[in-house]
Design a protein around this motif. Structure first.
Motif, PDB file in Angstrom:
ATOM      1  N   GLU A  68     -90.010  63.026  50.359  1.00  0.00           N
ATOM      2  CA  GLU A  68     -89.018  64.019  49.926  1.00  0.00           C
ATOM      3  C   GLU A  68     -89.293  65.346  50.622  1.00  0.00           C
ATOM      4  O   GLU A  68     -90.278  66.037  50.320  1.00  0.00           O
ATOM      5  CB  GLU A  68     -88.996  64.226  48.404  1.00  0.00           C
ATOM      6  N   VAL A  71     -90.196  68.574  48.723  1.00  0.00           N
ATOM      7  CA  VAL A  71     -91.506  68.420  48.080  1.00  0.00           C
ATOM      8  C   VAL A  71     -92.602  68.599  49.136  1.00  0.00           C
ATOM      9  O   VAL A  71     -93.599  69.284  48.903  1.00  0.00           O
ATOM     10  CB  VAL A  71     -91.628  67.031  47.405  1.00  0.00           C
ATOM     11  N   GLU A  74     -93.263  72.255  50.098  1.00  0.00           N
ATOM     12  CA  GLU A  74     -94.102  72.981  49.134  1.00  0.00           C
ATOM     13  C   GLU A  74     -95.568  72.567  49.292  1.00  0.00           C
ATOM     14  O   GLU A  74     -96.465  73.405  49.194  1.00  0.00           O
ATOM     15  CB  GLU A  74     -93.618  72.747  47.697  1.00  0.00           C
ATOM     16  N   PRO A  90     -92.559  84.573  41.109  1.00  0.00           N
ATOM     17  CA  PRO A  90     -91.980  83.375  40.497  1.00  0.00           C
ATOM     18  C   PRO A  90     -90.452  83.372  40.445  1.00  0.00           C
ATOM     19  O   PRO A  90     -89.830  82.327  40.644  1.00  0.00           O
ATOM     20  CB  PRO A  90     -92.565  83.370  39.082  1.00  0.00           C
ATOM     21  N   TYR A  91     -89.858  84.538  40.183  1.00  0.00           N
ATOM     22  CA  TYR A  91     -88.400  84.585  40.104  1.00  0.00           C
ATOM     23  C   TYR A  91     -87.761  84.319  41.470  1.00  0.00           C
ATOM     24  O   TYR A  91     -86.802  83.562  41.592  1.00  0.00           O
ATOM     25  CB  TYR A  91     -87.932  85.933  39.555  1.00  0.00           C
ATOM     26  N   ARG A  93     -89.149  82.665  43.879  1.00  0.00           N
ATOM     27  CA  ARG A  93     -89.416  81.262  44.184  1.00  0.00           C
ATOM     28  C   ARG A  93     -88.368  80.377  43.516  1.00  0.00           C
ATOM     29  O   ARG A  93     -87.832  79.441  44.143  1.00  0.00           O
ATOM     30  CB  ARG A  93     -90.804  80.856  43.676  1.00  0.00           C
ATOM     31  N   ALA A  94     -88.055  80.683  42.270  1.00  0.00           N
ATOM     32  CA  ALA A  94     -87.046  79.901  41.549  1.00  0.00           C
ATOM     33  C   ALA A  94     -85.693  80.004  42.257  1.00  0.00           C
ATOM     34  O   ALA A  94     -84.965  79.018  42.381  1.00  0.00           O
ATOM     35  CB  ALA A  94     -86.939  80.385  40.110  1.00  0.00           C
ATOM     36  N   ARG A  97     -85.772  77.892  45.472  1.00  0.00           N
ATOM     37  CA  ARG A  97     -85.671  76.460  45.124  1.00  0.00           C
ATOM     38  C   ARG A  97     -84.254  76.122  44.705  1.00  0.00           C
ATOM     39  O   ARG A  97     -83.705  75.070  45.048  1.00  0.00           O
ATOM     40  CB  ARG A  97     -86.644  76.128  43.983  1.00  0.00           C
ATOM     41  N   PHE A  98     -83.627  76.998  43.937  1.00  0.00           N
ATOM     42  CA  PHE A  98     -82.259  76.792  43.483  1.00  0.00           C
ATOM     43  C   PHE A  98     -81.318  76.629  44.677  1.00  0.00           C
ATOM     44  O   PHE A  98     -80.525  75.692  44.749  1.00  0.00           O
ATOM     45  CB  PHE A  98     -81.815  77.976  42.618  1.00  0.00           C
ATOM     46  N   TRP A  99     -81.401  77.557  45.629  1.00  0.00           N
ATOM     47  CA  TRP A  99     -80.477  77.517  46.767  1.00  0.00           C
ATOM     48  C   TRP A  99     -80.740  76.348  47.701  1.00  0.00           C
ATOM     49  O   TRP A  99     -79.804  75.798  48.281  1.00  0.00           O
ATOM     50  CB  TRP A  99     -80.492  78.866  47.512  1.00  0.00           C
ATOM     51  N   ARG A 101     -81.810  73.412  46.805  1.00  0.00           N
ATOM     52  CA  ARG A 101     -81.230  72.271  46.109  1.00  0.00           C
ATOM     53  C   ARG A 101     -79.701  72.290  46.195  1.00  0.00           C
ATOM     54  O   ARG A 101     -79.055  71.278  46.449  1.00  0.00           O
ATOM     55  CB  ARG A 101     -81.610  72.366  44.643  1.00  0.00           C
ATOM     56  N   PHE A 102     -79.147  73.474  45.962  1.00  0.00           N
ATOM     57  CA  PHE A 102     -77.699  73.638  46.003  1.00  0.00           C
ATOM     58  C   PHE A 102     -77.164  73.217  47.370  1.00  0.00           C
ATOM     59  O   PHE A 102     -76.218  72.433  47.483  1.00  0.00           O
ATOM     60  CB  PHE A 102     -77.319  75.098  45.715  1.00  0.00           C
ATOM     61  N   ARG A 109     -75.000  66.946  51.667  1.00  0.00           N
ATOM     62  CA  ARG A 109     -74.565  65.621  51.225  1.00  0.00           C
ATOM     63  C   ARG A 109     -73.041  65.485  51.304  1.00  0.00           C
ATOM     64  O   ARG A 109     -72.499  64.469  51.724  1.00  0.00           O
ATOM     65  CB  ARG A 109     -75.024  65.393  49.790  1.00  0.00           C
ATOM     66  N   LYS A 135     -70.273  80.011  49.018  1.00  0.00           N
ATOM     67  CA  LYS A 135     -71.303  80.549  48.131  1.00  0.00           C
ATOM     68  C   LYS A 135     -72.561  80.898  48.935  1.00  0.00           C
ATOM     69  O   LYS A 135     -73.223  81.898  48.674  1.00  0.00           O
ATOM     70  CB  LYS A 135     -71.617  79.566  47.008  1.00  0.00           C
TER      71      LYS A 135
END
Lengths: 225, 222
Positions: A68, A71, A74, A90-91, A93-94, A97-99, A101-102, A109, A135
């Motif tokens: 993956e 993964v 990281e 941390p914020y 980083r979140a 990770r969000f973007w 994935r988005f 995909r 976006k």
């Protein structure tokens, strides 16, 4: 297991996600052995190392194998601490990770799916892909790289857009990221493409086109795919 | 520094439950706000404009979205108590891999059964087969360990245990028994349910079944 252990990467030249791992390793200055997999004829090594998904990329570090791409990114960042890819906070980083994935779920995909579709189905997917790209355009506005002044995790995650997306658009006779509506994205693509680690580490356009044609021939002669 | 934590949630969401468990494990005080998914609040739409979904964790006014990302965030911010992810990078990679597997594959086969359980014959059997294929893979990964994380309850356990609240609903409509096919998974479930954070978070399975029946009627799946 030390960071001195041998590093191997199972990848596929035409894969948009296995290239990410190479970029990360190169940015960190990590030596690795690259093993090209035949996408049409997976090796027993790949099937052994990634029995769950049977896909590239697979990173092997010493005796341990992992799969993956996000993964793996990281893992690389946590194992080799120079040139950090993810932000410290941390914020932030979140958000990164969000973007990542988005972009994977809603753009990569979907764009690929549009390429493989026809007619109304294709139009529907195209529309969704453009919405997702809009976006992302908002997110990159005013920034040199997604990660700020320096290239980072999110740029690597989005990096497929500089080579794979234009080819998919061309071969699929579709436009997702046009220069008029996506100036910030286009500007970022240029910056990313010019980065010394990236520009010498991209598959030639012709190879991607050839692969897509070969794949489409195989699928039309064997619709089960 | 103030530490204001708000969770936008929905009682039956297996994704929202993950956050409640994580916050409970860390002993974090927070304000829980129940969303009406058919009438989403302005706050939710403002805090998660991209997906407009729960759960959303709002920490000192800043939103964090996507349940597994939220759990990692919680682990990084409240790092002095009860680590949810291992400290070794390879173990972390394994944890992330399997949590991602749960997110993609378990959710997918749940959806497959949801859509197929009113149908009969081949389609139903195919959905059921895929469902158990995924569960068997997870059983294999669990092996003889008490938890997916090893000796301690962790990230992968949190990502998967919340689906347990929906097991009874799926067994009822799918006409199968998860315990019969995957006894190790059920043994793991019982172990997890002994933890206060899990037992107090997961809603009653009968309530979920009632809710599932309502949902199916609403979507004309009956």
């Amino acid at each position: 297991m030390g960071s001195q252990d041998v590093v191997k990467l199972l990848g596929v030249e035409v894969s948009p996600v296995s290239r990410r791992v190479e970029w990360a390793l190169k940015l960190k200055g990590v030596d690795y052995e690259y093993i090209e997999e035949d996408i049409f004829n997976k090796s027993s090594l790949l099937l052994e190392l990634n029995p769950v998904h049977k896909k590239v990329p697979v990173l092997v570090h010493g005796p341990k194998a992992m799969a993956e791409s996000l993964v793996i990114l990281e893992y690389i960042d946590e194992t080799w601490r120079q040139n950090p890819l993810l932000p410290q906070d941390p914020y932030e980083r979140a958000k990164a990770r969000f973007w990542a994935r988005f972009a994977d779920e809603k753009l990569l995909r979907v764009a690929w799916s549009a390429l493989c579709s026809l007619g109304e189905e294709k139009e529907k997917k195209l529309k969704l892909a453009v919405e997702a790209a809009e976006k992302i355009e908002e997110e990159i506005k005013g920034k040199k790289f997604f990660s700020g002044e320096r290239i980072g995790y999110l740029d690597i995650a989005m990096g497929w857009m500089v080579r794979w997306l234009p080819v998919w658009e061309e071969v699929g006779s579709m436009q997702i990221v046009d220069p008029v509506n996506f100036p910030a994205t286009k500007a970022w693509m240029k910056e990313f493409l010019n980065h010394p680690v990236i520009k010498d580490n991209l598959p030639p356009t012709e190879k991607l086109v050839l692969y897509l044609h070969r794949r489409s021939k195989m699928l039309s002669s064997n619709p089960r795919g | 520094m103030s530490n204001e934590v708000v969770l936008l949630d929905f009682w039956a969401s297996m994704f929202g439950m993950r956050i409640r468990i994580a916050l409970a494990e860390k002993g974090v005080k927070y304000e829980h706000r129940e969303e009406d998914l058919r009438n989403k609040s302005d706050l939710l739409l403002k805090m998660n404009p991209i997906h407009k979904k729960i759960p959303v964790l709002i920490h000192n006014g800043k939103p964090v979205c996507e349940s597994l990302i939220i759990v990692e965030y919680i682990d990084e911010v409240w790092k002095d108590k009860c680590p949810l992810l291992p400290s070794d990078p390879y173990q972390r990679a394994q944890a992330r891999f399997w949590a991602d597997f749960v997110d993609k594959k378990v959710y997918e086969v749940f959806k497959g059964v949801w859509l197929m359980w009113a149908k009969k014959g081949e389609e139903h059997e195919a959905a059921k087969k895929e469902f158990f294929e995924i569960f068997k893979i997870l059983e294999g990964e669990l092996g003889d360990k008490p938890y997916f994380g090893g000796e301690t309850f962790g990230f992968v356990d949190i990502s998967f245990i919340t689906f347990y609240s929906w097991f009874h609903a799926y067994e009822t409509f799918g006409k199968f028994s998860i315990e019969a096919e995957c006894p190790k998974i059920i043994a793991w479930v019982k172990r997890c349910m002994q933890k206060e954070s899990v037992a107090k978070t997961l809603p009653d399975q009968k309530k979920i079944l009632e809710y599932a029946v309502q949902l199916r009627k609403r979507f004309g799946l009956e």
